[in-house]
Design a protein around this motif. Structure first.
Motif, short mmCIF file in Angstrom:
data_model
loop_
_atom_site.label_atom_id
_atom_site.label_comp_id
_atom_site.label_asym_id
_atom_site.label_seq_id
_atom_site.Cartn_x
_atom_site.Cartn_y
_atom_site.Cartn_z
N LEU A 24 -9.79 -12.04 -8.30
CA LEU A 24 -10.62 -11.39 -7.29
C LEU A 24 -10.98 -12.32 -6.15
CD1 LEU A 24 -12.87 -9.16 -9.58
CD2 LEU A 24 -10.90 -8.51 -8.20
N ARG B 34 -9.02 -0.24 -10.24
CA ARG B 34 -10.38 0.25 -10.04
C ARG B 34 -10.42 1.69 -9.56
NH1 ARG B 34 -15.11 -3.15 -9.37
NH2 ARG B 34 -14.14 -5.14 -8.90
N ARG B 35 -9.52 2.01 -8.62
CA ARG B 35 -9.53 3.35 -8.04
C ARG B 35 -8.91 4.38 -8.97
NH1 ARG B 35 -7.22 0.93 -3.70
NH2 ARG B 35 -5.26 2.03 -4.11
N THR C 243 -0.80 6.44 -6.60
CA THR C 243 -2.11 7.08 -6.69
C THR C 243 -1.97 8.59 -6.68
OG1 THR C 243 -3.02 5.19 -5.49
CG2 THR C 243 -4.39 7.17 -5.63
N PHE D 138 -14.27 -3.83 -15.69
CA PHE D 138 -14.69 -4.50 -14.46
C PHE D 138 -16.16 -4.85 -14.49
CE2 PHE D 138 -10.81 -2.42 -12.88
CZ PHE D 138 -10.19 -3.55 -12.38
N ASN E 218 0.79 -1.22 0.00
CA ASN E 218 0.00 0.00 0.00
C ASN E 218 0.83 1.28 0.00
OD1 ASN E 218 -2.56 -0.99 -0.33
ND2 ASN E 218 -2.81 -1.44 1.87
N LYS F 282 -12.07 1.65 -17.73
CA LYS F 282 -12.03 0.86 -16.50
C LYS F 282 -13.38 0.25 -16.15
CE LYS F 282 -12.17 3.51 -12.98
NZ LYS F 282 -11.72 4.47 -11.94
N GLU G 146 -2.61 -5.47 -9.21
CA GLU G 146 -3.41 -4.82 -8.17
C GLU G 146 -4.70 -4.28 -8.75
OE1 GLU G 146 -2.84 -4.95 -5.02
OE2 GLU G 146 -0.96 -6.04 -5.32
N MET G 147 -5.74 -5.09 -8.72
CA MET G 147 -6.99 -4.68 -9.35
C MET G 147 -7.68 -3.56 -8.57
SD MET G 147 -7.31 -6.04 -12.19
CE MET G 147 -5.59 -6.23 -12.54
N GLY G 148 -7.42 -3.53 -7.24
CA GLY G 148 -7.97 -2.44 -6.44
C GLY G 148 -7.42 -1.11 -6.92
N PHE G 149 -6.15 -1.08 -7.19
CA PHE G 149 -5.50 0.13 -7.71
C PHE G 149 -6.11 0.49 -9.07
CE2 PHE G 149 -2.15 1.83 -10.52
CZ PHE G 149 -1.84 2.99 -9.84
#
Lengths: 223, 248, 245
Positions: free
Chosen positions: C243, C203-204, C183, C227, C176, C223, C198-201
């Motif tokens: 995921l 997505r954000r 980010t 998703f 992180n 994006k 890093e799919m969270g990254f």
């Protein structure tokens, strides 16, 4: 300057005799050196502090002096030593004194290879041998050393190729090995440069070829 | 043939001027060091260049370096010395030949030959160490340096060589010690270095065991001190936080 | 406006083995593109083609108007304008953190050492590591090293940043801190191309997602489309696998 290699052909039989002496010296020195080296390695690895200390001292001293010094020293000293031991004048030639010098000198280098080889065998192997009721000597002779030698054969051979080249140092005491024969034949024929180059070429071909073979062996052993 | 032990022999007169035998050993050690150090500097520089060449993508350059290594590693040192001492001078232009063979004093010409011989001989070994050191580095280091815009020479100078040389200090140490030992071949072309002086002492004084024992001792101490010196150097240039180096 | 990076029909072979097949995409100025896909899909190779760390045999790549594949291109100069961050950080272990930050500024860009130092230390402070300037890379944690590596790339004032799996060699608790820096960088408008799992990254932060498999670009879409409703089966499988973790 022009090179003229015409006299090398007729001199080949003489040169072959020199090479024969070189190879004899090499073979005996390798055998003796590896044998003594193995004993030193075992001494070095023993639990007896005195024994391992002596072995370590031996290796350190021989590894810090030039081979040429050892050859020269032994050439002078071996007749004296023999007289002290046997009590009478025993004639020894340069060959014997050189051979002893090579054996004792190379033993220091071989022992380091053997030591690393033994240490690379897992302690579990010795444990398993003991568990079968073997003595230390049996465990070493039947279990550890055979495996260790298999692993270190390429290194022992590489060291022997270096020794093959180093046998030429017997020039210092006038022994008629391959190089010295080539030198003297060249002088007689009036073509010293050509004979020197030829000698270098022969050493090169043998060393280079042997190195290649060792490399191949090494690859086969690692697979 | 009775042997008379006499450890005081080194302080006895040689019969030449007011020299004692110890003076011969000191002079011999001087030549040994003079040969080894000068040859080492050349070998280090040449070996570094060759080692870099062997790692280059250019086939011709790496081929030349490989051929060099094979040639100098597979011909005995003594043959190489004879080539440098007896043969090479005859290949020089006539003016240089006269200079080398007649105008130069014999000690100097022997010195030059043995330095050239050991420098070129040892360079092949240094080359292999440098190559191994460079190849031991992660490929990502080259990539990262290139990604920052370094040219290939800059990559070597600032990133690869400083790291490679640190890794190879131990094997280089052993080559450094070897060059001192190998310098004893100079005795065979008449340069009065340590071994030649020892032999001469043995013959003049008939105290050969003492003479050779002292020589062994000198080589041993020399070896140990050089090793200590290189150990100190290794610690000094060690990078903090790297495995296998002194720091953290 | 022409894109900052445009990749056009790029193919690459290792001998007979084709690693990239007709890859075409583009990254606009200020855009953040995430490249994902299973291992061995060619995504790292593709990103390394952008600054010519890997040569390619067919197609063209244009970065800020300069053709990467053109033999006349001054590659060191081009590379000095594109920042890159590697999986294994690749800080130079023999140099202090400060020297790592300044060496290319001085040797490649020709900046004065003082100027380079100020710039390097400012960026080091920005990634939260000002206290470590005098240390060596081996004395920092993986996450810290990667933050230094990002600062090192930023010190060159890059027109775009390439990230090659910047977090996959990190212990989970350090991921992180690196993603936060990335980010922040994205929010400041940096053009970024990131190979990452890093799919969270993604997505954000990402504007677009590229999905690769077996050397081909399978999906290249916004994006939310990626998703929400990936079109290809392979991308669906990939997403469901990743995921689950």
């Amino acid at each position: 300057m022009e090179f003229d290699f015409s006299q090398i052909g007729p001199s080949l039989p003489g040169l072959a005799e020199g090479m024969w002496l070189t190879l004899q010296l090499l073979a005996l020195a390798v055998l003796g050196g590896v044998a003594i080296g193995t004993l030193i390695a075992l001494a070095r690895l023993s639990n007896n502090r005195l024994l391992s200390g002596l072995a370590k001292g031996y290796v350190n001293i021989f590894r810090s002096v030039p081979l040429l010094l050892v050859i020269t020293w032994f050439y002078f000293a071996v007749p004296f030593l023999l007289r002290w031991i046997t009590g009478s004048d025993t004639p020894v030639g340069a060959f014997a004194s050189c051979l002893i010098a090579f054996m004792l000198f190379e033993a220091a280098y071989y022992s380091e290879i053997v030591r690393a080889g033994i240490q690379s065998i897992s302690r579990g192997q010795i444990g398993a041998a003991y568990a079968l009721g073997m003595t230390y000597a049996q465990a070493m002779r039947l279990v550890v050393l055979p495996q260790a030698f298999r692993k270190m054969t390429p290194l022992l051979l590489q060291q022997s190729i270096i020794l093959f080249q180093d046998t030429s140092l017997v020039y210092a005491v006038g022994l008629m090995d391959f190089l010295n024969t080539a030198r003297s034949r060249g002088d007689i024929a009036g073509q010293p440069h050509e004979f020197l180059l030829f000698a270098g070429f022969v050493y090169f071909v043998i060393s280079f070829g042997a190195s290649r073979l060792v490399k191949r062996l090494q690859q086969r052993l690692t697979v | 043939m009775n042997y008379h032990w006499d450890w005081a022999v080194f302080f006895k007169s040689t019969g030449i001027g007011d020299e004692i035998y110890l003076d011969w050993f000191v002079a011999g050690l001087g030549w040994t060091v003079a040969v080894a150090l000068v040859a080492w500097c050349i070998a280090l520089a040449l070996g570094a260049v060759l080692g870099v060449m062997r790692t280059l993508p250019n086939k011709a350059l790496s081929g030349v370096a490989t051929a060099y290594v094979e040639l100098f590693r597979n011909v005995p040192l003594l043959v190489q010395l004879f080539v440098w001492y007896f043969l090479v001078p005859d290949l020089l232009p006539e003016r240089a030949q006269v200079w080398f063979k007649q105008e130069l004093n014999p000690t100097t010409s022997a010195y030059l030959s043995v330095v050239a011989c050991l420098a070129f001989f040892t360079a092949a070994r240094v080359c292999e160490q440098v190559r191994t050191g460079i190849q031991a580095l992660p490929r990502g280091q080259t990539m990262a340096a290139m990604a920052m815009g370094f040219s290939l020479p800059q990559v070597y100078r600032h990133v690869l060589l400083p790291q490679a040389f640190r890794i190879i200090i131990p094997p280089l140490t052993s080559e450094f010690l070897n060059i001192f030992k190998n310098s004893s071949v100079a005795s065979l072309i008449g340069l009065m270095e340590l071994l030649a002086q020892t032999k001469q002492t043995a013959e003049f004084s008939a105290n050969l065991f003492e003479a050779f024992t002292l020589a062994t001792l000198i080589y041993f101490v020399l070896n140990m001190s050089l090793m200590k010196g290189m150990g100190w150097l290794e610690k000094r240039v060690a990078v903090p936080g790297l495995i296998g180096s002194g720091g953290k | 406006m022409s894109p900052m990076i445009s990749i056009d029909n790029v193919s690459k072979w290792y001998g007979d083995f084709q690693v990239l097949t007709d890859c075409t995409t583009a990254v606009a100025k200020g855009e953040v593109v995430v490249v994902c896909g299973p291992s061995g899909s060619g995504k790292s190779t593709l990103i390394k083609c952008v600054n010519a760390l890997e040569p390619f045999q067919k197609g063209s790549i244009i970065v800020d108007g300069i053709s990467v594949g053109d033999p006349k291109t001054d590659l060191p100069k081009l590379r000095s304008r594109v920042g890159m961050v590697f999986q294994h950080f690749e800080l130079f272990p023999h140099l202090s953190i400060t020297d790592n930050l300044t060496i290319a500024q001085v040797k490649v860009l020709g900046r004065q050492p003082d100027e380079a130092r100020d710039k390097g230390l400012k960026l080091l402070d920005r990634v939260g590591l000002a206290a470590h300037a005098a240390k060596y890379p081996g004395q920092l944690s993986g996450g810290q090293q990667q933050r230094v590596a990002i600062a090192r790339a930023l010190a060159m004032d890059p027109i775009a940043m390439l990230f090659d799996e910047p977090t996959s060699a990190l212990d989970p608790e350090m991921i992180n801190e690196v993603l936060d820096v990335m980010t922040q960088l994205a929010h400041e408008g940096m053009t970024m191309m990131c190979v990452t799992h890093e799919m969270g990254f993604a997505r954000r932060v990402a504007d677009r997602v590229i999905f690769m498999d077996r050397g081909m670009i399978i999906e290249d879409c916004a994006k939310d489309d990626f998703f929400g409703s990936p079109r290809s089966e392979r991308a669906q499988q990939f997403l469901s696998k990743i995921l689950q973790h």
